[in-house]
Design a protein around this motif. Structure first.
Motif, short mmCIF file in Angstrom:
data_model
loop_
_atom_site.label_atom_id
_atom_site.label_comp_id
_atom_site.label_asym_id
_atom_site.label_seq_id
_atom_site.Cartn_x
_atom_site.Cartn_y
_atom_site.Cartn_z
N TRP A 1 -15.82 -4.62 -2.07
CA TRP A 1 -15.27 -3.28 -2.31
C TRP A 1 -16.40 -2.24 -2.43
O TRP A 1 -16.34 -1.17 -1.83
CB TRP A 1 -14.43 -3.34 -3.58
N ILE B 1 -10.76 4.34 -4.32
CA ILE B 1 -9.48 3.68 -4.15
C ILE B 1 -8.57 4.53 -3.28
O ILE B 1 -8.57 5.76 -3.36
CB ILE B 1 -8.81 3.42 -5.53
N TRP C 1 -4.76 3.84 -0.49
CA TRP C 1 -3.77 2.86 -0.08
C TRP C 1 -4.34 1.82 0.88
O TRP C 1 -4.08 0.63 0.71
CB TRP C 1 -2.56 3.55 0.53
N THR D 1 -6.53 -0.43 -1.22
CA THR D 1 -5.69 -1.27 -2.09
C THR D 1 -5.05 -2.41 -1.30
O THR D 1 -5.01 -3.56 -1.74
CB THR D 1 -4.60 -0.42 -2.76
#
Length: 334
Positions: free
Chosen positions: A77, A89, A91, A94
């Motif tokens: 990440w 962060i 969508w 995620t």
């Protein structure tokens, strides 16, 4: 003992070493991903982390595998999901992280489940091998005991043949006595070598044998009281002890209480010293004639058999016939 398969079984068992491997493999996966970054097209942030998690779960287990998965997720990440060097962060981010987490969880659970099944399989194989060894040992003991019992029966029949030669009119009674002894020996043999009865404590074994002896002799009129310590005897020594008990008890039933008269026999097995036991069997019957109080030479087959069993136990036997008949056998426990 045969070698058992170790496939899928964790080679690392210590928690500290397992978690150290998890941290090290996560770091190596990060380094390899950075070195190969220019060789890979965009969109493969987790490529080197999947093998790290799988290897960690395989060699160290579920906990270290989960730690490696968490470190791998954070590393990919931060370093390899745009924008790089941040924990931004969105969508898409995620979704990618959830996909990685789901795959990692499935891999870890699958590997852990396979390892647990393999460990159960290995343990089952060990138990089967132990049971096979026990059955082999039991079979050898059984052969040895059968041979000894047949030798005892042969000796008994030789003695009784000599009795019949001296007094032919006693042939029927002698043969009936031999039949009862052989039947009782067979019952005791079946009881002691029954796998379901191997776990019974010695007092219970003695009570069962006493009940068998009373049944064979049809001696419901005689009360037998058993008080025994729970000594640990090898199966062959237990067999000899039980046969000795049945022989002494049979003698009391036949000779101490004539014509079915009621009576009592007390059986005690005590530990008299470290590693030594004393068996006392005393009846309240009519006892022995005065001249037979000191174990005479010719008391018949019962006396010879009892003395032989005491010798097999490595013990000594004494008989007192002054007040009923009391038979005492002292022998080593081992």
């Amino acid at each position: 003992m045969p070698d058992f398969p170790r496939t899928l079984v964790r080679p690392l068992r210590g928690k500290l070493s397992g978690y150290a491997v998890a941290i090290a493999l996560a770091a190596v996966a990060t380094l390899v991903r950075q070195v190969s970054d220019h060789l890979l097209p965009p969109g493969f942030p987790f490529l080197t982390f999947f093998p790290a998690v799988i290897v960690t779960a395989f060699v160290a287990g579920r906990g270290p595998g989960a730690l490696c998965g968490v470190l791998s997720l954070l590393s990919s990440w931060y370093f390899f999901i745009p924008p790089a060097n941040t924990f931004a962060i969105s969508w898409p981010v995620t979704t990618a992280l959830l996909f990685f987490a789901a795959v990692v969880i499935v891999d870890i659970l699958l590997i852990d489940g396979l390892q647990q099944r393999q460990e159960k399989l290995v343990e089952s194989q060990r138990q089967l091998a132990a049971m096979a060894d026990q059955q082999t040992l039991l079979f050898q003991e059984l052969q040895h005991r059968v041979a000894n019992n047949l030798a005892s029966v042969s000796s008994m029949l030789r003695i009784q043949r000599r009795q019949i030669e001296r007094a032919p009119e006693t042939a029927l009674a002698v043969l009936e006595s031999a039949d009862q002894r052989i039947e009782l020996m067979g019952r005791v043999h079946r009881q002691l070598y029954d796998p379901a009865a191997r776990e019974l404590a010695l007092p219970e074994q003695i009570e069962n044998v006493v009940a068998q002896a009373q049944d064979v002799a049809a001696a419901s009129h005689v009360t037998v009281v058993v008080d025994a310590v729970d000594a640990r005897l090898a199966i062959d020594r237990m067999m000899t002890l039980m046969l000795l008990i049945t022989e002494v008890l049979n003698n009391s039933i036949k000779h101490a209480f004539p014509e079915g008269s009621a009576g009592e026999v007390r059986l005690n097995l005590d530990r008299i010293a470290s590693g030594r036991l004393r068996l006392t069997i005393a009846d309240n019957g009519r006892g022995l004639p005065a001249e037979q109080g000191e174990m005479p030479r010719h008391r018949g087959l019962g006396n010879a058999i009892t003395k032989g069993f005491a010798t097999q136990l490595g013990g000594t036997i004494t008989v007192d016939g002054s007040n009923g008949v009391t038979t005492i056998v002292e022998f080593p426990e081992d």
